[in-house]
Structure formats: structure tokens, C-alpha cells
Design an enzyme around this catalytic site. Structure first.
Site, PDB file in Angstrom:
ATOM      1  N   GLU A  22       4.605 -11.008  -3.878  1.00  0.00           N
ATOM      2  CA  GLU A  22       3.282 -11.669  -3.881  1.00  0.00           C
ATOM      3  C   GLU A  22       3.322 -12.950  -4.723  1.00  0.00           C
ATOM      4  OE1 GLU A  22       0.567  -8.528  -5.006  1.00  0.00           O
ATOM      5  OE2 GLU A  22       1.299  -7.232  -3.409  1.00  0.00           O
TER       6      GLU A  22
ATOM      7  N   GLU B  62       3.891  -4.047   1.879  1.00  0.00           N
ATOM      8  CA  GLU B  62       2.785  -3.313   1.256  1.00  0.00           C
ATOM      9  C   GLU B  62       1.561  -3.470   2.136  1.00  0.00           C
ATOM     10  OE1 GLU B  62       1.620  -3.803  -2.868  1.00  0.00           O
ATOM     11  OE2 GLU B  62       3.655  -4.378  -3.445  1.00  0.00           O
TER      12      GLU B  62
END
Length: 361
Positions: free
Chosen positions: A165, A273
Site C-alpha cells: 500500500e 488484500e
């Protein structure tokens, strides 16, 4: 002719991911499934909330460096879990919620979410005052990988997913805290150290920005290069879900872009994810993932499956990994425990039993 420096089992793992990418199924994954769960009574890799409900482990199980120092377990215990999961045919992916290395003196401290100050990333590089501390951290990763061996004494292959991320600002490696150039340098330095100094050749590496993705340039902005990436990832959560939200369409749009990147760079890709986050509270507590009851989108797993299978770019996704079942108030996969059966269990079982989703053998 280029020689592949990866160990044979790592090459076999990449081939297994490639097979999934060009098959009619998507591998299902769950974070921390072998040693953390709501319904499990053993934390040795023999059970998981998924296995307890549907009879098989997830095809992919994520673990994290947080389990090295007690935050989510201990390294020796995690090594045993990985060995057991590997025996059962499970693919392991290792993420790393790194601490803020500028804190805690000479020793590591527990995970420090949202503590992003200190110009950490720059200081980890060679010549920085935190470099030796970072190398100690990487040495622990090497120790873990070297401890995870199969019955033939070969290192168990894994997908290592560092600095995930990286386009968000909630980690110290995000763009507000570290330049794009320094991020790429740190990513490469990390892999080079593991490969060339510690001799780790059993890992594949994943680059996984947060979604949604709107353009190839956005996705590739911090890409460390083909020599350092095997799996193109996407992290994306559906917050406060309601029918009619744009989320499912955004997944497909994101995967269309990533699919183009994968095709042009010769990579596989995965949803590294995903999950729905209720982000709501009640008299019983605060629920980050699924709510114990009253979920707005009860057929979430079926919707995800049908969405991914509606386009070729979705079908080509190698695996999809949901986050962990930490507690009865923080879980992403439905479970059955005692007299309690979560209201989404039937949909999840349908999802797992579909021809387009694959669990462990």
C-alpha cells in the site's frame, strides 16, 4: 541466456501461480489462517476457520513479520505453522507491517500504526543512522526463511510482500513521508540484501499498491522494476458496503489496468488484500471487518466471485486474499463456533465450493 537465480521450489511456486492465472479458477487466501482464528483450538497449522467450516485450508495463507516478536505470535511457533501448511499444499505469502524504526532505541518495538514521523525510509538506507537497525530486521526475515524447510531440507518458497500500500500515507513508506525515488531505492536495497548478502533465493516478491487504480501511470509510479517483482498485487477494501456502491466495478477497472501491466512485463497478478469493512459500532462493540450479524451485503463472497469471473481480467487473477480473523469483533471470513453460525457461512461455503474458486488440495 538469463539464468534464474531462484531455487527450484520458488520456480515451481511461480509456475503454480501462472497455472492459476491461465486456468478457470482463482486461488482463495486468508491472512494468518493457520495460527490465528476464532474457531480454532490448535495454533499449529492443522486448523483454520476456513478448514473448520468447509473441510480444507485456504489455498494461500498470509503470515506477517509481526509474528516474529510476539505481536501475532513467535517466530519458532510460526515456522512450525508454515511447515505444517506447506505439508498440506498451502502457498505462503509473507507481509511486513514494519515498526517505525526511529522509535524504541536500539531494539524493535511493537507495531506502530499511523506513526509515520521521523523520515524513516531515508534513514534506513546505507549511510543512514537507522541502517544497522534495519539490517537486523532483515536478518530476522532471513532467519525465518532459513528455518522454514520441508521434509527434504529444502527452503519452503514464499511470496514476500514488503512495503505494501505504498501509494497511501498510513505507513512511513508512503509518498508523503518518502520520495518515490527513495522508495524504489529502499525496495531494491531490501531485496538485494536478502538475495545477495543473505543468500535467500526461495522468495518471490510482490508489489502491491492500494486501490482503486485509475491508470497505468498511477500503478507504476513507485514500481521498483521487473528484476524485483514477481507478483503484481492490489489491496482494496469495501468500506461500509451497500448494494449499488461502485466498489465491484472499481475492482474490475483496477484489474483491467493491472492485467495490461502484467501482460507487458511478463508478470502474474493477484488481489493481495481484500474484504468488506463494516466500520460500525453497536452496543456489543466496534466491528472493523464483517459484523457478527446484520451485514448489509450478505452475499459478498458470491458477488466477488461473479464479479471476477465476469471479465477475462478478473479470471486471470491468480489469487485473492482476505484479511485475518483476529477476534469475534474483527474478522473477515465467516465462521462457526459452538452454537454460533455466522449469517454469511452459507454464502461463503457456496463460494468455496464453486468451480471458479480453489482451496488447498
Amino acid at each position: 541466456m538469463k539464468i534464474d537465480i531462484r531455487e527450484p521450489l520458488a520456480i515451481s511456486l511461480l509456475e503454480r501461480l501462472e497455472d492459476a492465472s491461465y486456468s478457470d479458477y482463482i486461488l482463495f487466501g486468508h491472512q494468518n489462517a493457520g495460527h490465528i482464528g476464532v474457531s480454532i483450538t490448535a495454533k499449529d497449522g492443522t486448523q483454520s476457520d476456513v478448514k473448520n467450516l468447509v473441510g480444507k485450508h485456504p489455498a494461500v495463507v498470509g503470515v506477517d513479520t509481526l509474528s516474529f516478536w510476539g505481536y501475532e505470535g513467535k517466530m519458532d511457533d510460526l515456522i512450525k505453522v508454515v511447515k505444517q501448511l506447506h505439508k498440506e499444499g498451502v502457498i505462503i505469502t509473507l507481509s511486513s507491517h514494519m515498526p517505525n524504526f526511529s522509535l524504541g532505541g536500539k531494539e524493535f518495538i511493537d507495531y506502530t500504526p499511523n506513526m509515520t514521523d521521523g523520515n524513516v525510509g531515508e534513514r534506513l538506507l546505507p549511510g543512514g543512522d537507522l541502517n544497522s537497525k534495519f539490517l537486523k530486521f532483515l536478518n530476522a526475515i532471513a532467519e525465518f526463511v532459513n528455518g522454514c524447510i520441508d521434509i527434504n531440507g529444502e527452503r519452503i518458497p514464499m511470496i514476500f510482500r514488503p512495503f505494501h500500500e505504498s501509494n497511501g500515507d498510513w505507513f512511513w513508506w508512503g509518498p508523503k513521508h518518502m520520495s518515490d525515488e527513495s522508495f524504489v531505492t529502499l525496495f531494491r536495497y531490501t531485496i538485494d540484501y536478502l538475495r545477495n548478502v543473505k543468500g535467500i533465493r526461495s522468495l518471490l516478491y510482490s508489489y502491491s499498491p492500494n486501490g482503486p487504480i485509475d491508470s497505468m501511470s498511477q500503478y507504476m509510479k513507485r514500481y521498483p522494476g521487473d528484476e524485483y517483482v514477481d507478483v503484481l498485487g492490489l489491496d482494496m477494501y469495501w468500506d461500509r458496503p451497500q448494494y449499488g456502491d461502485p466498489f465491484l466495478g472499481q475492482i474490475l477497472t483496477s484489474l483491467e489496468i493491472i492485467s495490461d501491466v502484467a501482460a507487458s512485463h511478463g508478470k502474474v497478478y493477484a488481489i493481495t488484500e481484500i474484504g468488506i469493512r463494516t466500520l460500525d459500532s453497536s452496543s456489543a462493540g466496534y466491528y472493523e471487518g464483517l459484523a457478527p450479524s446484520g451485514n448489509s451485503v450478505k452475499d459478498w463472497f458470491s458477488l466477488l466471485n461473479s464479479t471476477l469471473c465476469s471479465k477475462e481480467e478478473g479470471k486471470r487473477c491468480a489469487y485473492v486474499l482476505t484479511w485475518a480473523n483476529f477476534s469475534e469483533g474483527q474478522f473477515w471470513v465467516p465462521y462457526e463456533k459452538g452454537d454460533f453460525r455466522h449469517e454469511m457461512c452459507d454464502d461463503f461455503i457456496k463460494f468455496c465450493n464453486s468451480d471458479t474458486i480453489k482451496l488447498a488440495p
